[in-house]
Design a protein around this motif. Structure first.
Motif, PDB file in Angstrom:
ATOM      1  N   ALA A  77       0.815  -1.213   0.000  1.00  0.00           N
ATOM      2  CA  ALA A  77       0.000   0.000   0.000  1.00  0.00           C
ATOM      3  C   ALA A  77       0.850   1.266   0.000  1.00  0.00           C
ATOM      4  N   ASN A  78       2.061   1.183   0.582  1.00  0.00           N
ATOM      5  CA  ASN A  78       2.941   2.354   0.629  1.00  0.00           C
ATOM      6  C   ASN A  78       3.768   2.513  -0.647  1.00  0.00           C
ATOM      7  N   GLY A  79       3.497   1.646  -1.653  1.00  0.00           N
ATOM      8  CA  GLY A  79       4.189   1.760  -2.927  1.00  0.00           C
ATOM      9  C   GLY A  79       5.481   0.979  -3.016  1.00  0.00           C
ATOM     10  N   ARG A  80       5.877   0.316  -1.936  1.00  0.00           N
ATOM     11  CA  ARG A  80       7.126  -0.441  -1.960  1.00  0.00           C
ATOM     12  C   ARG A  80       6.913  -1.808  -2.599  1.00  0.00           C
ATOM     13  N   GLN A  81       7.921  -2.220  -3.359  1.00  0.00           N
ATOM     14  CA  GLN A  81       7.866  -3.499  -4.056  1.00  0.00           C
ATOM     15  C   GLN A  81       8.061  -4.653  -3.079  1.00  0.00           C
ATOM     16  N   THR A  82       7.343  -5.767  -3.331  1.00  0.00           N
ATOM     17  CA  THR A  82       7.523  -6.977  -2.529  1.00  0.00           C
ATOM     18  C   THR A  82       7.439  -8.189  -3.443  1.00  0.00           C
ATOM     19  N   THR A  83       8.020  -9.274  -2.991  1.00  0.00           N
ATOM     20  CA  THR A  83       8.039 -10.498  -3.794  1.00  0.00           C
ATOM     21  C   THR A  83       6.944 -11.452  -3.331  1.00  0.00           C
ATOM     22  N   ILE A  84       6.150 -11.895  -4.273  1.00  0.00           N
ATOM     23  CA  ILE A  84       5.117 -12.900  -4.004  1.00  0.00           C
ATOM     24  C   ILE A  84       5.703 -14.256  -4.377  1.00  0.00           C
ATOM     25  N   SER A  85       6.036 -15.041  -3.372  1.00  0.00           N
ATOM     26  CA  SER A  85       6.662 -16.338  -3.596  1.00  0.00           C
ATOM     27  C   SER A  85       5.618 -17.446  -3.481  1.00  0.00           C
ATOM     28  N   PHE A  86       5.500 -18.248  -4.537  1.00  0.00           N
ATOM     29  CA  PHE A  86       4.516 -19.326  -4.523  1.00  0.00           C
ATOM     30  C   PHE A  86       5.057 -20.578  -3.840  1.00  0.00           C
ATOM     31  N   ASN A  87       6.336 -20.517  -3.414  1.00  0.00           N
ATOM     32  CA  ASN A  87       6.860 -21.594  -2.571  1.00  0.00           C
ATOM     33  C   ASN A  87       6.228 -21.531  -1.177  1.00  0.00           C
ATOM     34  N   LYS A  88       5.824 -20.337  -0.772  1.00  0.00           N
ATOM     35  CA  LYS A  88       5.201 -20.143   0.540  1.00  0.00           C
ATOM     36  C   LYS A  88       3.688 -20.318   0.400  1.00  0.00           C
ATOM     37  N   ARG A  89       3.279 -21.549   0.196  1.00  0.00           N
ATOM     38  CA  ARG A  89       1.878 -21.838  -0.127  1.00  0.00           C
ATOM     39  C   ARG A  89       0.920 -21.396   0.973  1.00  0.00           C
ATOM     40  N   GLU A  90       1.389 -21.386   2.201  1.00  0.00           N
ATOM     41  CA  GLU A  90       0.506 -21.010   3.298  1.00  0.00           C
ATOM     42  C   GLU A  90       0.132 -19.526   3.246  1.00  0.00           C
ATOM     43  N   ARG A  91       0.878 -18.759   2.481  1.00  0.00           N
ATOM     44  CA  ARG A  91       0.597 -17.325   2.378  1.00  0.00           C
ATOM     45  C   ARG A  91      -0.225 -16.969   1.123  1.00  0.00           C
ATOM     46  N   VAL A  92      -0.332 -17.902   0.201  1.00  0.00           N
ATOM     47  CA  VAL A  92      -0.978 -17.621  -1.082  1.00  0.00           C
ATOM     48  C   VAL A  92      -2.404 -18.162  -1.091  1.00  0.00           C
ATOM     49  N   ALA A  93      -3.332 -17.345  -1.551  1.00  0.00           N
ATOM     50  CA  ALA A  93      -4.725 -17.777  -1.715  1.00  0.00           C
ATOM     51  C   ALA A  93      -5.151 -17.499  -3.150  1.00  0.00           C
ATOM     52  N   LEU A  94      -5.690 -18.515  -3.815  1.00  0.00           N
ATOM     53  CA  LEU A  94      -6.186 -18.388  -5.181  1.00  0.00           C
ATOM     54  C   LEU A  94      -7.700 -18.453  -5.169  1.00  0.00           C
ATOM     55  N   SER A  95      -8.336 -17.604  -5.948  1.00  0.00           N
ATOM     56  CA  SER A  95      -9.797 -17.626  -6.021  1.00  0.00           C
ATOM     57  C   SER A  95     -10.273 -18.929  -6.643  1.00  0.00           C
ATOM     58  N   ALA A  96     -11.531 -19.262  -6.396  1.00  0.00           N
ATOM     59  CA  ALA A  96     -12.104 -20.494  -6.950  1.00  0.00           C
ATOM     60  C   ALA A  96     -12.091 -20.474  -8.468  1.00  0.00           C
ATOM     61  N   ARG A  97     -12.393 -19.319  -9.056  1.00  0.00           N
ATOM     62  CA  ARG A  97     -12.450 -19.278 -10.523  1.00  0.00           C
ATOM     63  C   ARG A  97     -11.058 -19.420 -11.128  1.00  0.00           C
ATOM     64  N   LEU A  98     -10.015 -18.887 -10.454  1.00  0.00           N
ATOM     65  CA  LEU A  98      -8.669 -19.066 -10.980  1.00  0.00           C
ATOM     66  C   LEU A  98      -8.223 -20.518 -10.828  1.00  0.00           C
ATOM     67  N   GLN A  99      -8.546 -21.147  -9.709  1.00  0.00           N
ATOM     68  CA  GLN A  99      -8.215 -22.560  -9.537  1.00  0.00           C
ATOM     69  C   GLN A  99      -8.861 -23.398 -10.623  1.00  0.00           C
ATOM     70  N   ALA A 100     -10.111 -23.069 -10.986  1.00  0.00           N
ATOM     71  CA  ALA A 100     -10.782 -23.807 -12.050  1.00  0.00           C
ATOM     72  C   ALA A 100     -10.072 -23.611 -13.379  1.00  0.00           C
ATOM     73  N   HIS A 101      -9.620 -22.391 -13.633  1.00  0.00           N
ATOM     74  CA  HIS A 101      -8.913 -22.126 -14.885  1.00  0.00           C
ATOM     75  C   HIS A 101      -7.578 -22.868 -14.931  1.00  0.00           C
ATOM     76  N   LEU A 102      -6.866 -22.891 -13.820  1.00  0.00           N
ATOM     77  CA  LEU A 102      -5.593 -23.616 -13.776  1.00  0.00           C
ATOM     78  C   LEU A 102      -5.809 -25.101 -14.006  1.00  0.00           C
ATOM     79  N   SER A 103      -6.927 -25.623 -13.514  1.00  0.00           N
ATOM     80  CA  SER A 103      -7.268 -27.023 -13.747  1.00  0.00           C
ATOM     81  C   SER A 103      -7.472 -27.291 -15.235  1.00  0.00           C
ATOM     82  N   ALA A 104      -8.066 -26.309 -15.948  1.00  0.00           N
ATOM     83  CA  ALA A 104      -8.271 -26.463 -17.390  1.00  0.00           C
ATOM     84  C   ALA A 104      -6.940 -26.528 -18.132  1.00  0.00           C
ATOM     85  N   ILE A 105      -5.936 -25.808 -17.630  1.00  0.00           N
ATOM     86  CA  ILE A 105      -4.628 -25.810 -18.281  1.00  0.00           C
ATOM     87  C   ILE A 105      -3.949 -27.166 -18.137  1.00  0.00           C
TER      88      ILE A 105
END
Length: 259
Positions: A77-105
């Motif tokens: 929010a303060n404009g500073r850059q941060t890294t979103i790491s998908f190795n840290k699964r406990e911190r990442v939440a995917l919406s239901a519709r995105l999960q469905a799309h990833l399943s299609a892939i």
């Protein structure tokens, strides 16, 4: 982009939320545009040819296939850059519709769901084959609705579910049984190509198309009132069932007319 802009809102991908450390907040991947293509930035890929600016389509495919060490840039929010790491699964939440799309892939083309989508794509001119991002799909030429496969490879049993984007909009999606969509498509397809044929011919063609659908997908189109045609048509049509739906339409009509 084939509609993937539906996952981008105001330069962010809100279907992906990453919970940061202090100060705790929710950050989403940032999306910019390079040469007209929406991209995310992967700082750990900055030495590659694209200098770390990866098209959203490729990023979603990597996410779907759970690429190790996947990380993209977001902003606090303060404009500073941060890294979103998908190795840290406990911190990442995917919406239901995105999960469905990833399943299609990741859906295997040889699975039941993928076979149903492939079958529908062959029912021209009702449907055509198309790609939606990295996913294979069938598009209705009547209203633009997209039918995508579902990855059922880890299920105890493949049910043949498909993902439907109504009028091609991922925000209006439903998972349904592929056999139900196929029943509607087969009925429309046979009547379209059999215009002017008798009801007896139409019924016979529907019966053979339902058989062909089972042969190609392992599914069962819901056409409960269909009766098996006269034995001579069954005998003559066995080869056609194996060869493909194109040869079926009007084939039975000619046999009936010759009788």
């Amino acid at each position: 982009m084939s509609g993937l802009d539906a996952f981008i809102v105001n330069g962010r991908m809100p279907d992906i939320e990453y919970r940061t450390d202090a100060p705790a907040e929710v950050v989403c991947p940032r999306v910019t545009t390079r040469e007209g293509v929406p991209v995310v930035y992967m700082h750990n890929k900055r030495d590659e040819a694209d200098k770390g600016f990866v098209p959203v389509e490729q990023f979603l495919e990597r996410l779907a296939r759970r690429e190790p060490d996947l990380a993209v840039t977001g902003y606090r929010a303060n404009g500073r850059q941060t890294t979103i790491s998908f190795n840290k699964r406990e911190r990442v939440a995917l919406s239901a519709r995105l999960q469905a799309h990833l399943s299609a892939i990741t859906a295997p083309r040889g699975g039941r769901s993928g076979a149903i989508v492939a079958f529908l794509g062959n029912l021209m001119p009702l449907y055509v084959h198309e790609r939606f991002g990295a996913a294979q799909c069938a598009r209705s030429l009547q209203d633009g609705t997209l039918i995508l496969p579902v990855d059922e490879s880890e299920w105890d049993q493949e049910d043949g579910e498909v993902l439907v984007y109504w009028q091609g909009d991922p925000a209006r999606s439903t998972r349904v049984h592929g056999d139900h969509i196929a029943a509607l498509a087969i009925e429309r397809y046979v009547r379209l190509h059999g215009t002017g044929a008798s009801e007896e011919s139409i019924a016979a063609e529907l019966w053979f198309m339902a058989r062909h659908y089972r042969f190609k997908t392992g599914g069962a189109a819901y056409l409960p009132q269909l009766q098996e045609p006269p034995h001579r048509l069954v005998r003559a049509g066995k080869t056609a069932v194996r060869m493909g739906e194109g040869i079926l339409v009007n084939f039975i009509s000619r046999l009936v007319g010759a009788g």
